[in-house]
Design an enzyme around this catalytic site. Structure first.
Site, short mmCIF file in Angstrom:
data_model
loop_
_atom_site.label_atom_id
_atom_site.label_comp_id
_atom_site.label_asym_id
_atom_site.label_seq_id
_atom_site.Cartn_x
_atom_site.Cartn_y
_atom_site.Cartn_z
N HIS A 1 -5.62 -5.84 -3.05
CA HIS A 1 -6.49 -5.94 -1.89
C HIS A 1 -6.58 -7.38 -1.38
CE1 HIS A 1 -8.89 -1.99 -2.76
NE2 HIS A 1 -7.65 -1.78 -2.39
N ASN B 1 -4.41 9.11 3.67
CA ASN B 1 -3.31 8.21 4.01
C ASN B 1 -3.55 7.56 5.36
OD1 ASN B 1 -1.22 7.69 2.15
ND2 ASN B 1 -0.49 9.80 2.31
N ARG C 1 0.83 -1.20 0.00
CA ARG C 1 0.00 0.00 0.00
C ARG C 1 0.87 1.25 0.00
NH1 ARG C 1 -3.31 2.79 4.56
NH2 ARG C 1 -4.85 3.98 3.37
N HIS D 1 0.69 4.30 -2.73
CA HIS D 1 0.40 5.67 -2.31
C HIS D 1 1.55 6.61 -2.65
CE1 HIS D 1 -3.31 5.39 0.43
NE2 HIS D 1 -3.26 4.31 -0.32
#
Length: 322
Positions: free
Chosen positions: A194, A96, A64, A68
């Site tokens: 995911h 975030n 992740r 990001h």
């Protein structure tokens, strides 16, 4: 003969000029550090393996983190910068929320600085660590290109604007990947990340009350309502992203086709006619999913990178050098 020599000299000159120009401008390549820091990628692997043995959630957190970082102005290590020099850290952005394990990247950087000072960028460490997060949990081995340099700026405001919201629509999802020249199929494959980790109630609670989202399986919805019943605990209560949260596999695509997707976008890509065929294909064929995920990951990790003389190689991932 003299003319032939002149032509040869001209070719050599042009070749040398092109190489010089290429070195000045830089580009990503496989094993960029093979001469300057030959043990760099091995060290990242070892550190990630150790961290994952201590905490199985490391893989999801690092993957992740990589996504990001790339989402805000490109893959440049900006997500690691802390509040300093008038900058407000990206990690303070509400989008975030839950971002963590930055310490793992910082520890890897410290180890690399000890053997190869000011050589390996934080931006590269993030992407290499994400590669290991995928591979060490059973996913494909991605031949990540390296040679990125680190940005000297970060912005909470840009993170607020550029990071996707938990309630993102399929239309917005398509636009995000289109801007990065990532195909829709590869974009759907990237959603397969995911398959690792969990989702906090704050990100899907609106799907449960005042009425349950009809796209959710009724038993699944009841389970989530039980988990998320206390709104005061929405930031700490969570549910699994899929049935195999520590394994990088295609279970996510299987689950979302049966109404067990946590986020709104999870449910929508399983039913939208533009994305449903890819969801179905990935749910039926793990290797196909791995191939498209690899393609998407490489495109995303190469997005708006700093190379050559751009940016810097930070000595400490948390702060710019000056």
């Amino acid at each position: 003969m003299a003319m032939g020599l002149k032509v040869l000299l001209m070719v050599v000159f042009l070749w040398g000029f092109c190489c010089l120009f290429q070195n000045v401008n830089g580009e990503l390549e496989l094993q960029f550090y093979k001469k300057s820091c030959p043990d760099a990628e091995k060290l990242v692997k070892e550190k990630m393996r150790k961290s994952m043995l201590n905490d199985l959630s490391t893989a999801a957190a690092i993957l992740r983190l990589a996504f990001h970082d790339c989402q805000v102005d490109g893959c440049d290590g900006s997500v690691l910068l802390e509040n300093a020099n008038g900058m407000t850290a990206e990690t303070s952005s509400y989008r975030n929320f839950g971002i963590r394990k930055l310490n793992v990247i910082n520890e890897i950087k410290s180890s690399l600085e000890a053997i190869c000072p000011e050589t390996v960028s934080c931006a590269d460490i993030i992407q290499l660590a994400a590669r290991e997060a995928v591979y060490l949990t059973g996913g494909p081995y991605i031949k990540v290109l390296t040679g990125r340099r680190d940005t000297v700026s970060a912005s909470k405001e840009r993170a607020d604007k550029q990071l996707p919201a938990a309630y993102i629509s399929v239309d917005a999802f398509i636009q995000i990947f289109r801007k990065k020249n990532i195909s829709l199929e590869d974009g759907v494959a990237l959603m397969g990340s995911h398959t690792l980790g969990i989702g906090h109630c704050r990100n899907f609670r609106e799907r449960l009350w005042p009425t349950s989202d009809p796209t959710l399986s009724p038993p699944f919805s009841v389970m989530l309502q039980t988990i998320c019943i206390n709104p005061a605990l929405s930031d700490v209560s969570f549910a699994q992203n899929d049935a195999t949260i520590f394994s990088f596999d295609n279970q996510y695509f299987i689950d979302i086709q049966t109404g067990r997707g946590l986020l709104k976008i999870d449910s929508e890509i399983a039913s939208d006619p533009r994305t449903q065929p890819y969801v179905s294909a990935f749910g039926h064929n793990t290797q196909h999913f791995f191939n498209r995920f690899t393609s998407g990951f490489l495109k995303l990790s190469n997005y708006k990178v700093l190379v050559g003389e751009e940016g810097e190689i930070r000595r400490d991932c948390r702060f710019r050098n000056s």
